[in-house]
Write a protein that holds these residues in place. Structure first.
Motif, short mmCIF file in Angstrom:
data_model
loop_
_atom_site.label_atom_id
_atom_site.label_comp_id
_atom_site.label_asym_id
_atom_site.label_seq_id
_atom_site.Cartn_x
_atom_site.Cartn_y
_atom_site.Cartn_z
N GLY A 283 -21.16 29.97 52.23
CA GLY A 283 -20.22 30.37 51.20
C GLY A 283 -20.39 29.55 49.93
N ALA A 284 -19.48 29.72 48.99
CA ALA A 284 -19.55 29.03 47.71
C ALA A 284 -18.27 28.24 47.46
N VAL A 285 -18.41 27.00 47.00
CA VAL A 285 -17.23 26.18 46.74
C VAL A 285 -16.47 26.74 45.55
N ALA A 286 -15.15 26.49 45.52
CA ALA A 286 -14.32 26.91 44.39
C ALA A 286 -14.77 26.16 43.14
N THR A 287 -15.01 26.89 42.06
CA THR A 287 -15.49 26.26 40.83
C THR A 287 -14.43 26.25 39.73
N TYR A 288 -13.34 27.02 39.89
CA TYR A 288 -12.35 27.09 38.81
C TYR A 288 -11.47 25.85 38.76
N ILE A 289 -11.51 25.02 39.81
CA ILE A 289 -10.89 23.69 39.77
C ILE A 289 -12.03 22.69 39.78
N PRO A 290 -12.32 22.02 38.67
CA PRO A 290 -13.53 21.19 38.56
C PRO A 290 -13.71 20.18 39.69
N LEU B 170 -12.84 20.41 42.80
CA LEU B 170 -13.29 21.08 44.02
C LEU B 170 -14.75 21.51 43.91
N ALA B 171 -15.20 21.79 42.70
CA ALA B 171 -16.59 22.20 42.49
C ALA B 171 -17.57 21.09 42.84
N ARG B 172 -17.09 19.85 42.91
CA ARG B 172 -17.96 18.70 43.19
C ARG B 172 -18.12 18.44 44.69
N VAL B 173 -17.39 19.15 45.54
CA VAL B 173 -17.41 18.88 46.98
C VAL B 173 -18.69 19.45 47.61
N SER C 54 -6.98 17.84 37.57
CA SER C 54 -7.94 18.92 37.39
C SER C 54 -7.25 20.28 37.44
N GLU C 55 -6.30 20.43 38.36
CA GLU C 55 -5.55 21.69 38.46
C GLU C 55 -4.69 21.92 37.22
N LYS C 56 -4.05 20.86 36.75
CA LYS C 56 -3.19 21.00 35.57
C LYS C 56 -4.01 21.40 34.35
N ALA C 57 -5.20 20.82 34.22
CA ALA C 57 -6.05 21.08 33.05
C ALA C 57 -6.58 22.50 33.02
N THR C 58 -6.65 23.14 34.18
CA THR C 58 -7.26 24.48 34.25
C THR C 58 -6.29 25.54 34.79
N GLY C 59 -5.02 25.19 34.94
CA GLY C 59 -4.06 26.07 35.62
C GLY C 59 -3.40 27.10 34.72
N PHE C 60 -4.17 27.74 33.85
CA PHE C 60 -3.59 28.67 32.89
C PHE C 60 -3.01 29.92 33.57
N HIS D 171 1.55 19.19 44.98
CA HIS D 171 1.57 19.39 46.44
C HIS D 171 0.31 20.13 46.91
N CYS D 172 -0.31 20.93 46.04
CA CYS D 172 -1.59 21.54 46.41
C CYS D 172 -2.70 20.49 46.48
N ALA D 173 -2.51 19.36 45.78
CA ALA D 173 -3.52 18.31 45.73
C ALA D 173 -3.36 17.28 46.85
N ILE D 174 -2.46 17.52 47.79
CA ILE D 174 -2.36 16.63 48.95
C ILE D 174 -3.68 16.65 49.71
#
Length: 309
Positions: A22-29, A31-34, A159-165, A194-197
């Protein structure tokens, strides 16, 4: 019945050899690094057995799996009146769809899509500043897992806050219909955190045990929720826990489950076990590609499907 430890070890070995990850999530920077080569699995059974294999001790961002715990907390705050602000039906659309929200006048289809989780977060904020509400969520998860080392990954939250439009658009739209009662920035900040736990597979499997054991924490004997509420949360996990891939997951795995775009899945075999898998690569619906495969093998070999052998 096969030995659980042998089955878990076999699954980890098989998943480690697969090329289609599969492909890692890229819309949260963050997570894209994992590294997509990770795979971990942990199973906590009703009799106290804990079987772990692979990368089961590496913390990962649980993302939408946190929605299981926030839903549990919100039901504890307002009970069944929660269902006046969020529905209980599968969405059939992407987890961050705004089109469906517009058609349904700001009321989210279920508590596991992003809009629904924002409404649930708003309920938890009742009477609390965001920091206190977030502390309550983290304390609940730590208590369920009996592990105070569980933490919030601040880099992921930023990272989520910066891209959470898109999430901001959902929250503002719901606010316009008075579905959200608190300031939008308070709801979003609490939600992103809480999503970043971050949890390991072992911690997540332990935290989910109350849903496998009629609402009771087996370490303490304390009931976190009533048996009826545990059943209903499991029902929502089965029908809505994998977004528009929920039907496929129920068809193949046959267990209640909740996925997150960090690559984790929490699955429940009622009366038998709580299971956590993690593989960062996602399928087209945003669910862990190898995680679903691993759970399908586990449910088949252990005969744990809720629909029978």
């Amino acid at each position: 019945m096969p030995d659980l430890h042998d089955v878990v070890d076999e699954i980890a070995e098989k998943m480690g050899q697969r090329e289609d990850r599969g492909a890692v999530a890229t819309y949260i920077p963050q997570l894209a690094r994992v590294d997509p080569r990770h795979f971990g699995i942990a199973v906590a059974t009703a009799d106290g057995t804990l079987a772990c294999a692979g990368d089961s001790e590496i913390p990962f961002s649980i993302q939408s799996i946190s929605k299981v715990f926030t839903l549990t907390l919100a039901l504890g705050v307002v009970g069944d009146s929660l269902w006046r602000r969020v529905g209980r039906e599968p969405s059939g659309n992407a987890f961050n769809s705004i089109a469906q929200l517009e058609l349904e006048k700001g009321v989210p289809r279920n508590p596991f899509i992003n809009a629904g989780a924002l409404a649930v977060t708003d309920v938890i904020l009742s009477g609390h500043p965001p920091r206190e509400a977030l502390g309550e969520i983290l304390r609940f998860i730590r208590f369920a897992a009996q592990d105070d080392s569980i933490f919030i990954d601040e880099a992921v939250a930023r990272s989520e806050k910066a891209t959470g439009f898109r999430n901001a658009a959902l929250a503002n739209f719901m606010k316009s219909f008075a579905v959200l009662q608190h300031p939008v920035d308070h709801v979003l900040g609490t939600y992103f955190h809480h999503c970043a736990i971050a949890m390991t597979c072992r911690q997540l499997a332990l935290a989910g045990r109350f849903l496998a054991q009629s609402g009771r924490n087996p370490d303490t004997g304390f009931s976190l929720v009533s048996p009826e509420r545990a059943r209903r949360i499991n029902a929502l996990m089965l029908t809505c826990g994998h977004y528009d891939g929920s039907g496929e997951f129920a068809f193949r795995v046959g267990l209640p489950g909740k996925s997150g775009v960090g690559g984790g899945i929490l699955a429940i075999a009622p009366g038998r076990a709580s299971i956590a898998v993690w593989s960062p690569g996602l399928d087209a619906a945003g669910n862990s590609h190898l995680g679903r495969m691993a759970l399908e093998i586990l449910a088949h070999k252990m005969k744990w499907s809720i629909f029978g052998d």
